[in-house]
Design an enzyme around this catalytic site. Structure first.
Site, PDB file in Angstrom:
ATOM      1  N   SER A 108       0.835  -1.051  -0.204  1.00 45.13           N
ATOM      2  CA  SER A 108      -0.069   0.077   0.054  1.00 45.13           C
ATOM      3  C   SER A 108       0.733   1.196   0.022  1.00 45.13           C
ATOM      4  O   SER A 108       2.041   1.366   0.410  1.00 45.13           O
ATOM      5  CB  SER A 108      -0.855   0.001   1.321  1.00 45.13           C
ATOM      6  OG  SER A 108      -1.565   1.383   1.395  1.00 45.13           O
ATOM      7  N   TYR A 128      -1.588  -1.273  10.701  1.00 46.10           N
ATOM      8  CA  TYR A 128      -1.791  -1.412   9.378  1.00 46.10           C
ATOM      9  C   TYR A 128      -0.443  -0.849   8.692  1.00 46.10           C
ATOM     10  O   TYR A 128      -0.153  -1.532   7.545  1.00 46.10           O
ATOM     11  CB  TYR A 128      -3.031  -1.065   8.757  1.00 46.10           C
ATOM     12  CG  TYR A 128      -3.240  -0.960   7.312  1.00 46.10           C
ATOM     13  CD1 TYR A 128      -3.411  -2.152   6.945  1.00 46.10           C
ATOM     14  CD2 TYR A 128      -3.245   0.169   6.555  1.00 46.10           C
ATOM     15  CE1 TYR A 128      -3.779  -2.160   5.475  1.00 46.10           C
ATOM     16  CE2 TYR A 128      -3.419   0.009   5.249  1.00 46.10           C
ATOM     17  CZ  TYR A 128      -3.661  -1.173   4.797  1.00 46.10           C
ATOM     18  OH  TYR A 128      -3.833  -1.041   3.363  1.00 46.10           O
TER      19      TYR A 128
END
Length: 259
Positions: free
Chosen positions: A139, A152
């Site tokens: 990401s 995360y």
């Protein structure tokens, strides 16, 4: 001769579903895994209709420690080997890490880090033997510190680092290794994470189908990284010009606006 398949994790929704469609459309036999068996079966039936051969369906929760063993056993039972591995499964939760449920936070590590590492190493010998490819879904968050989604963001930093290192190790053995680093993509991820809608910058938002197509082309072309969308491509470059403290503060403000 052993049949070769592409294994895609987290295939029941979002980018994972679109990756399955793209690989199948390009002639790859698939093995699909995720928690929700009904969705996997529906996708497998769709792909059997549109692309010919029905994918292997492996209902499995990657948060469980024995997930890798279950997946390996299911593939062995089908007498197939991997020529591509797509580690797409992952999730995050919004909120201060110390205020969220600890087991939930550790679960992010189980799926985003442990399971991805397990599968990458477990099937490396098959990828080498078949001169295949490894696509890990990171990401743009992996380039940043992430107050508000700390675990995360940290997990995606690990994915980027591991994938780049594996690329260096596996390239001499004929394996293509690519990390996909999308920005905000409208999928079920936001709902599970508890992130509100409407605060993501439009220039960073690329549809899941476009992300999947770019990821597939990038892997086949043996690109080190795929960053879908012009805005995302700029992020790692732009970060070089700002102090880390400024980035931390700016990310924190942005995250607070997303809830």
């Amino acid at each position: 001769m052993t049949e070769r398949v592409t294994l895609i994790t987290g295939a029941s929704a979002g980018i994972g579903t679109e990756l399955a469609r793209v690989f199948a459309a390009n002639g790859h036999r698939l093995a699909l895994t995720a928690r929700r068996a009904d969705r996997l079966e529906a996708l497998a039936n769709e792909l059997a209709t549109t692309c010919g051969k029905k994918p292997i369906v492996i209902a499995c929760d990657l948060q469980q420690a024995d997930a890798g063993e279950k997946i390996a056993a299911a593939l062995a039972a089908e007498e197939v080997e991997l020529d591509n591995l797509v580690n797409n499964a992952g999730f995050g939760v919004f909120g201060d890490a110390i205020e969220r449920d600890r087991d939930e936070q550790v679960g992010i590590v189980d799926v985003n880090v442990r399971a991805l590492t397990d599968l990458s190493l477990r099937f490396a010998d098959q990828l080498i033997r078949n001169k295949g490819g490894l696509l890990n879904v990171g990401s743009v968050a992996g380039f940043l510190p992430g107050p508000g989604m700390a675990v995360y963001y940290a997990s995606k930093a690990y994915v980027i680092s591991l994938t780049e290192a594996l690329r260096a190790e596996l390239a001499p053995r004929g394996v293509r290794v690519t990390v996909l680093c999308p920005g905000p993509v409208q999928t079920e991820f936001q709902g599970r994470a508890g992130v509100g809608n409407g605060h993501d910058t439009a220039i960073l938002n690329v549809p899941a189908a476009d992300v999947a197509r770019q990821a597939y082309r990038g892997l086949m072309a043996n690109k080190r990284a795929v960053l879908p969308g012009l805005g995302i491509k700029i992020v790692p470059f732009a970060l070089r010009f700002f102090p880390r403290g400024f980035i931390l503060s700016a990310t924190s403000r942005f995250q607070r606006q997303r809830h």
